[in-house]
Design a protein around this motif. Structure first.
Motif: not given
Length: 277
Positions: A26-34, A42-53
């Protein structure tokens, strides 16, 4: 990330849930300030599983931000602000319901979103108020209104408000009235809420609704309707407040989730007609 914690921080334990989602593809869309995309793991995991943040509250680059110019004065339709007496009050929901009621009545209306959820819901015009550098809020608001007018030529433009004029943790409202030239206002209020959102422990009380109305009028705008958020109220109590405010202020009072917003349509029709005159 359907979470809006105090300060926009990542809630404790939430990262484990996000990691599980990424592993599931699952790709992640976040509306948080952090920002999730600033966390190396998180970047490494997203690249590994071919999803976007996607962190939608990341501020625009400064060279893309707009100053207020006065172009809003060329917009030839009324701007109506849906303001409130506190945060997290349902202003966006009321704005969207109102837009749909107007559209069904044949009145061409558009909403200017000013929060991350409005963007997530697919609104075409707007900006994210609380992630914009203060110097550019007026200009970004104006730019969204002007782009909307030039692209769509609506009969009326609805402005999603933020916070309230009286909220010391983040006063908002003057930008919509002054920079956005909203001369008409629908004011959302929760009579069953005593303290400002997130400030129950500090017992920071919300002033009486008449104070917010008086402040709005001092800016040269007019509250022509009140909408009631039913938090902490029974349906009967909400109707009692409706009657009380109608008698007190002499304007329509609507409970959107009980009644819808069709009752505002003839009022707004008159506003658009007088604007054309």
């Amino acid at each position: 990330m359907g979470v809006a914690g105090k300060g926009g921080l990542i809630p404790e334990g939430m990262l484990d849930t996000v990691k599980e989602a990424i592993r599931a593809g699952m790709s992640i869309i976040s509306g948080l300030h952090e920002f999730m995309s600033d966390i190396p793991e998180m970047i490494t995991m997203a690249e590994k599983h071919k999803v976007t943040i996607t962190d939608i509250r990341k501020p625009k680059p400064r060279h893309e931000l707009k100053f207020w110019t006065g172009r809003v004065k060329n917009v030839k339709c009324p701007k109506i602000a849906i303001l409130g007496t506190d945060c997290n009050l349902g202003k966006r929901t009321t704005t969207r319901m109102l837009m749909h009621a107007l559209q069904q009545a044949g009145i061409k209306s558009e909403m200017i979103y000013t929060g991350q959820t409005g963007w997530m819901q697919g609104s075409q015009f707007g900006f994210i108020f609380d992630s914009t550098f203060n110097d550019f809020i007026s200009g970004e608001l104006e730019d969204a209104i002007v782009r909307c007018w030039e692209a769509v030529k609506p009969d009326v433009i609805l402005l999603e408000g933020q916070s309230s004029l009286c909220n010391p943790s983040g006063p908002g409202g003057s930008e919509f009235l002054l920079s956005g030239e909203a001369k008409q206002v629908i004011l959302q209020h929760a009579p069953g809420r005593k303290y400002f959102h997130h400030f129950d422990d500090e017992q920071l009380e919300i002033p009486a609704i008449e104070k917010e109305i008086q402040l709005i009028e001092m800016y040269g705008s007019k509250v022509f309707a009140i909408t009631i958020n039913e938090q902490n109220l029974t349906p009967e109590q909400a109707r009692q407040y409706k009657q009380q405010y109608e008698e007190q202020f002499g304007i329509p009072v609507i409970i959107p989730l009980q009644e819808g917003l069709e009752a505002t349509v003839p009022l707004i029709q008159k506003i658009t007609e007088s604007y054309e005159d």
